[in-house]
Design a protein around this motif. Structure first.
Motif, PDB file in Angstrom:
ATOM      1  N   UNK A 123      27.964  14.887 -49.843  1.00 34.61           N
ATOM      2  CA  UNK A 123      27.959  15.207 -51.276  1.00 34.61           C
ATOM      3  C   UNK A 123      28.198  13.948 -52.105  1.00 34.61           C
ATOM      4  N   UNK A 124      29.183  13.161 -51.709  1.00 33.24           N
ATOM      5  CA  UNK A 124      29.477  11.949 -52.475  1.00 33.24           C
ATOM      6  C   UNK A 124      28.341  10.934 -52.396  1.00 33.24           C
ATOM      7  N   UNK A 125      27.767  10.767 -51.216  1.00 31.26           N
ATOM      8  CA  UNK A 125      26.704   9.764 -51.046  1.00 31.26           C
ATOM      9  C   UNK A 125      25.397  10.190 -51.704  1.00 31.26           C
ATOM     10  N   UNK A 126      24.935  11.405 -51.435  1.00 32.33           N
ATOM     11  CA  UNK A 126      23.582  11.775 -51.835  1.00 32.33           C
ATOM     12  C   UNK A 126      23.501  12.618 -53.101  1.00 32.33           C
ATOM     13  N   UNK A 127      24.532  13.366 -53.413  1.00 31.43           N
ATOM     14  CA  UNK A 127      24.470  14.202 -54.608  1.00 31.43           C
ATOM     15  C   UNK A 127      25.228  13.582 -55.778  1.00 31.43           C
ATOM     16  N   UNK A 128      26.291  12.846 -55.488  1.00 32.87           N
ATOM     17  CA  UNK A 128      27.016  12.133 -56.536  1.00 32.87           C
ATOM     18  C   UNK A 128      26.470  10.707 -56.714  1.00 32.87           C
ATOM     19  N   UNK A 129      25.717  10.229 -55.737  1.00 34.77           N
ATOM     20  CA  UNK A 129      25.088   8.911 -55.852  1.00 34.77           C
ATOM     21  C   UNK A 129      26.008   7.725 -55.623  1.00 34.77           C
ATOM     22  N   UNK A 130      27.113   7.924 -54.905  1.00 34.00           N
ATOM     23  CA  UNK A 130      28.024   6.812 -54.633  1.00 34.00           C
ATOM     24  C   UNK A 130      27.496   5.973 -53.477  1.00 34.00           C
ATOM     25  N   UNK A 131      27.804   4.692 -53.511  1.00 31.64           N
ATOM     26  CA  UNK A 131      27.431   3.846 -52.380  1.00 31.64           C
ATOM     27  C   UNK A 131      28.496   3.984 -51.290  1.00 31.64           C
TER      28      UNK A 131
END
Length: 172
Positions: A123-131
């Motif tokens: 969720x954080x990587x792909x939906x929230x866009x975090x590196x």
């Protein structure tokens, strides 16, 4: 204790601006709107409790996100919250929906089958866009852990989606 009206006003503005985004992230992490509301509320209550001590206002989103992820992962570890297997799946009515809605429902259903820590990374990587670095900071772990949890989480998501992946791909 005296209430600092300026701080209260500043918190209220931040809450109004970020409430729905935090709630959506919580839903993607736990897969249930009622629990998402509880987790979002817990994150904002914790933020309000620490509001005057947080000096870096640019880091508020990261602070709330980390609190939110911890809340969801901690809750998933509680024995009374573990999902139980059933012999038969309940009948789910099929609604005439757009492809985007069908894709979103399939993704959320697939995310429910992924273990909580891996789900949080996805969720954080792909939906929230975090590196990778920001995700590691949000979860309080090493970047290598984020990378391995991402790989394992994607594999679990692919396995959970199974044939649904073929249905989601555009024909052509």
């Amino acid at each position: 204790m005296r209430v600092d009206e300026a701080a209260e006003r500043e918190f209220a503005e931040y809450f109004r601006a970020r409430c729905e985004a935090v709630r959506r992230t919580a839903y993607l992490l736990c897969g249930d709107w009622h629990r998402a509301d509880d987790h979002a509320q817990s994150a904002f209550v914790a933020l309000h409790r620490h509001w005057r001590r947080i000096r870096d206002r640019a880091a508020l989103d990261a602070w709330v996100r980390r609190t939110l992820v911890r809340s969801v992962v901690d809750e998933s570890r509680r024995p009374w919250r573990r999902e139980r297997a059933v012999d038969a799946l309940p009948a789910v009515p099929v609604a005439a929906a757009s492809d985007a809605v069908a894709t979103r429902h399939a993704l959320v259903d697939g995310l429910r089958a992924v273990p909580p820590r891996q789900r949080a990374v996805l969720v954080l990587r792909y939906l929230e866009g975090l590196d990778v670095a920001a995700t590691a900071a949000a979860l309080g772990c090493a970047e290598g852990t984020v990378k391995s949890q991402t790989a394992h989480g994607l594999a679990a998501l692919r396995a959970a989606l199974g044939d649904a992946l073929d249905d989601l791909r555009p024909a052509g």
